[in-house]
Design a protein around this motif. Structure first.
Motif, PDB file in Angstrom:
ATOM      1  N   GLY A  28      -7.267   3.510  -9.482  1.00 16.55           N
ATOM      2  CA  GLY A  28      -7.248   4.361  -8.302  1.00 16.55           C
ATOM      3  C   GLY A  28      -6.176   3.940  -7.314  1.00 16.55           C
ATOM      4  N   ALA A  29      -6.003   2.633  -7.124  1.00 14.55           N
ATOM      5  CA  ALA A  29      -4.953   2.140  -6.226  1.00 14.55           C
ATOM      6  C   ALA A  29      -3.566   2.498  -6.751  1.00 14.55           C
ATOM      7  N   VAL A  30      -3.395   2.429  -8.070  1.00 13.34           N
ATOM      8  CA  VAL A  30      -2.112   2.811  -8.674  1.00 13.34           C
ATOM      9  C   VAL A  30      -1.848   4.300  -8.439  1.00 13.34           C
ATOM     10  N   VAL A  31      -2.870   5.121  -8.636  1.00 10.86           N
ATOM     11  CA  VAL A  31      -2.719   6.565  -8.451  1.00 10.86           C
ATOM     12  C   VAL A  31      -2.376   6.895  -6.998  1.00 10.86           C
ATOM     13  N   VAL A  32      -3.049   6.255  -6.056  1.00 14.87           N
ATOM     14  CA  VAL A  32      -2.768   6.499  -4.637  1.00 14.87           C
ATOM     15  C   VAL A  32      -1.327   6.125  -4.294  1.00 14.87           C
ATOM     16  N   THR A  33      -0.869   4.994  -4.819  1.00 15.48           N
ATOM     17  CA  THR A  33       0.502   4.557  -4.545  1.00 15.48           C
ATOM     18  C   THR A  33       1.518   5.523  -5.141  1.00 15.48           C
ATOM     19  N   ALA A  34       1.295   5.925  -6.395  1.00 22.07           N
ATOM     20  CA  ALA A  34       2.213   6.873  -7.040  1.00 22.07           C
ATOM     21  C   ALA A  34       2.191   8.217  -6.333  1.00 22.07           C
ATOM     22  N   PHE A  35       1.020   8.654  -5.903  1.00 20.49           N
ATOM     23  CA  PHE A  35       0.900   9.930  -5.191  1.00 20.49           C
ATOM     24  C   PHE A  35       1.662   9.885  -3.870  1.00 20.49           C
ATOM     25  N   THR A  36       1.550   8.778  -3.148  1.00 22.14           N
ATOM     26  CA  THR A  36       2.257   8.636  -1.874  1.00 22.14           C
ATOM     27  C   THR A  36       3.766   8.736  -2.069  1.00 22.14           C
ATOM     28  N   PHE A  37       4.272   8.048  -3.072  1.00 23.28           N
ATOM     29  CA  PHE A  37       5.713   8.101  -3.327  1.00 23.28           C
ATOM     30  C   PHE A  37       6.146   9.503  -3.742  1.00 23.28           C
ATOM     31  N   THR A  38       5.376  10.134  -4.618  1.00 22.12           N
ATOM     32  CA  THR A  38       5.737  11.462  -5.108  1.00 22.12           C
ATOM     33  C   THR A  38       5.764  12.491  -3.982  1.00 22.12           C
ATOM     34  N   VAL A  39       4.738  12.475  -3.136  1.00 19.13           N
ATOM     35  CA  VAL A  39       4.669  13.425  -2.028  1.00 19.13           C
ATOM     36  C   VAL A  39       5.822  13.195  -1.051  1.00 19.13           C
ATOM     37  N   THR A  40       6.104  11.931  -0.753  1.00 19.35           N
ATOM     38  CA  THR A  40       7.212  11.623   0.166  1.00 19.35           C
ATOM     39  C   THR A  40       8.535  12.105  -0.400  1.00 19.35           C
ATOM     40  N   ALA A  41       8.780  11.849  -1.690  1.00 19.76           N
ATOM     41  CA  ALA A  41      10.025  12.265  -2.321  1.00 19.76           C
ATOM     42  C   ALA A  41      10.145  13.792  -2.344  1.00 19.76           C
ATOM     43  N   TRP A  42       9.040  14.468  -2.626  1.00 16.51           N
ATOM     44  CA  TRP A  42       9.087  15.933  -2.715  1.00 16.51           C
ATOM     45  C   TRP A  42       9.265  16.581  -1.339  1.00 16.51           C
ATOM     46  N   ASP A  43       8.546  16.082  -0.344  1.00 17.34           N
ATOM     47  CA  ASP A  43       8.615  16.689   0.989  1.00 17.34           C
ATOM     48  C   ASP A  43       9.957  16.464   1.666  1.00 17.34           C
ATOM     49  N   THR A  44      10.704  15.453   1.254  1.00 13.21           N
ATOM     50  CA  THR A  44      11.997  15.160   1.893  1.00 13.21           C
ATOM     51  C   THR A  44      13.177  15.470   0.966  1.00 13.21           C
ATOM     52  N   ARG A  45      12.938  16.219  -0.119  1.00 13.40           N
ATOM     53  CA  ARG A  45      14.022  16.532  -1.055  1.00 13.40           C
ATOM     54  C   ARG A  45      15.089  17.382  -0.374  1.00 13.40           C
ATOM     55  N   PRO A  46      16.357  17.204  -0.752  1.00 13.21           N
ATOM     56  CA  PRO A  46      17.434  18.011  -0.161  1.00 13.21           C
ATOM     57  C   PRO A  46      17.253  19.494  -0.488  1.00 13.21           C
ATOM     58  N   VAL A  47      17.742  20.324   0.396  1.00 10.97           N
ATOM     59  CA  VAL A  47      17.658  21.777   0.205  1.00 10.97           C
ATOM     60  C   VAL A  47      18.735  22.210  -0.783  1.00 10.97           C
ATOM     61  N   LEU A 127      -9.527  -2.251  -2.923  1.00  9.57           N
ATOM     62  CA  LEU A 127      -9.626  -3.658  -3.304  1.00  9.57           C
ATOM     63  C   LEU A 127     -10.847  -4.327  -2.680  1.00  9.57           C
ATOM     64  N   LEU A 128     -11.226  -3.891  -1.500  1.00 16.60           N
ATOM     65  CA  LEU A 128     -12.468  -4.387  -0.913  1.00 16.60           C
ATOM     66  C   LEU A 128     -13.653  -4.025  -1.803  1.00 16.60           C
ATOM     67  N   LEU A 129     -13.659  -2.781  -2.286  1.00 17.33           N
ATOM     68  CA  LEU A 129     -14.711  -2.351  -3.215  1.00 17.33           C
ATOM     69  C   LEU A 129     -14.638  -3.126  -4.529  1.00 17.33           C
ATOM     70  N   MET A 130     -13.420  -3.479  -4.941  1.00 20.47           N
ATOM     71  CA  MET A 130     -13.277  -4.268  -6.160  1.00 20.47           C
ATOM     72  C   MET A 130     -13.974  -5.612  -6.005  1.00 20.47           C
ATOM     73  N   GLY A 131     -13.791  -6.273  -4.866  1.00 18.42           N
ATOM     74  CA  GLY A 131     -14.460  -7.549  -4.634  1.00 18.42           C
ATOM     75  C   GLY A 131     -15.969  -7.410  -4.625  1.00 18.42           C
ATOM     76  N   ALA A 132     -16.459  -6.337  -3.992  1.00 15.02           N
ATOM     77  CA  ALA A 132     -17.900  -6.119  -3.937  1.00 15.02           C
ATOM     78  C   ALA A 132     -18.466  -5.803  -5.320  1.00 15.02           C
ATOM     79  N   THR A 133     -17.747  -4.992  -6.077  1.00 12.37           N
ATOM     80  CA  THR A 133     -18.219  -4.612  -7.408  1.00 12.37           C
ATOM     81  C   THR A 133     -18.229  -5.803  -8.357  1.00 12.37           C
ATOM     82  N   PHE A 134     -17.215  -6.638  -8.245  1.00 10.58           N
ATOM     83  CA  PHE A 134     -17.114  -7.803  -9.120  1.00 10.58           C
ATOM     84  C   PHE A 134     -18.349  -8.691  -8.990  1.00 10.58           C
ATOM     85  N   ALA A 135     -18.794  -8.919  -7.744  1.00 11.81           N
ATOM     86  CA  ALA A 135     -19.968  -9.768  -7.538  1.00 11.81           C
ATOM     87  C   ALA A 135     -21.264  -8.999  -7.756  1.00 11.81           C
TER      88      ALA A 135
END
Length: 336
Positions: A28-47, A127-135
């Motif tokens: 999920g953290a990987v998906v959020v990071t990739a989504f953030t980059f993709t949206v930023t790149a798309w919203d600021t693409r040259p005309v 990652l906070l949830l990851m720590g809680a889930t692990f224990a």
């Protein structure tokens, strides 16, 4: 029971690596990071030229260009002076097309306080949830009792788990957010957008501070789950703290600068390098008008205060240490 820490740490690494819920949270953290980059790149693409041509053909754009050409001073202001009819028409066309076809240009400096921060919040929470889930999984399945048969010294078990999950949170956040920041820098370079060296350094420093914050969040989730022996209870407690902590600090009336002790203010200072807050009491009488408003421009009357990264880090770290100490104490004394 083995006196060496290495077998114990290896066992915890394997347990963390094969825990499905942990893998899903990291994904999920990987998906959020990739989504953030993709949206930023798309919203600021040259005309593109095709987009400009399509906009040029719309009726309201043609009308706007004609109005500007007929009355250039209304649209161009001082720039209209000295322009002949052809130059005015060309300038008006560029101006109006920029209004209707333009997109924001990628600004990596502003992204540090916008998309990057939004991504940081989601990654740290996961990652906070990851720590809680692990224990929490060890308690819900009853495997903790088996682990304590292998290693009877409970403090060693607690510390080994904390070390593994804390380092995992540090590494995952550093890799993901470092990839996001590096990707934004490469994107800016591919579009020939200059990025000052100071901004580059600030970005990498923020990645490092955020990795520390993520490690502390992971440890906090782990410590609470070991304390309450339940992932669900940990999430409920964290939600209650998030909703009420700031209000409780202010209601206590113990501090004239209650916002200084708000967890949100201190975590923001740790991640962003500094955070501002405002005091509404404790200023000199001369700093207030007859209506109770603060005269912020007078010397010594500025209500704005700043918390630095070190202060925020010490506050956050101390909170995690206190929770961790309580968790260790309960873990040592409570029956399994």
């Amino acid at each position: 029971m083995n006196g060496s820490w290495l077998p114990l740490l290896r066992a915890e690494v394997d347990r963390l690596r094969w825990r499905r819920a942990v893998l899903l949270l990291v994904l999920g953290a990987v998906v959020v990071t990739a989504f953030t980059f993709t949206v930023t790149a798309w919203d600021t693409r040259p005309v593109s030229d095709e987009e400009v041509a399509e906009v040029r053909q719309t009726t309201y754009v043609v009308s706007e260009i004609d109005q500007c050409t007929a009355h250039p001073r209304r649209y161009l202001g001082p720039r209209a002076r000295g322009l002949d009819a052809d130059e005015a028409a060309r300038t008006c066309e560029e101006l109006v097309l920029g209004w209707y076809s333009g997109r924001p240009t990628l600004d990596v400096a502003s992204e540090l306080g916008n998309g990057f921060i939004a991504c940081t919040v989601f990654v740290v929470l996961l990652l906070l949830l990851m720590g809680a889930t692990f224990a929490g999984h060890d308690w819900s399945t009853g495997s903790m009792s088996n682990q304590l048969l292998y290693e009877t010294r409970r403090t060693r078990v607690w510390l080994a788990k904390a070390l593994v999950v804390g380092v995992a949170g540090l590494v995952v956040s550093a890799v993901l957010l470092g990839a996001l920041w590096g990707g934004l820098l490469l994107l800016a370079s591919s579009r020939d957008l200059p990025v000052p060296d100071a901004v580059v350094a600030d970005g990498w420093a923020q990645v490092a501070r955020t990795a520390v914050a993520a490690a502390l969040a992971t440890l906090l989730g782990f410590a609470l789950a070991m304390l309450f022996r339940s992932t669900v209870a940990t999430i409920a407690v964290l939600f209650a703290l998030a909703v009420s902590t700031g209000g409780l600090v202010a209601a206590a009336g113990l501090f004239s600068e209650s916002s200084r002790w708000d967890p949100v203010t201190n975590i923001a200072a740790l991640v962003e390098g500094s955070a501002s807050y405002y005091v509404d009491v404790g200023l000199d009488r001369e700093c207030y008008t007859s209506y109770g408003e603060v005269r912020g421009r007078l010397p010594g009357c500025d209500p704005e205060r700043t918390v630095g990264a070190v202060q925020g880090g010490l506050y956050t770290g101390l909170g995690v240490v206190v929770v961790g100490a309580a968790s260790v104490l309960v873990h040592r004394r409570r029956d399994v």
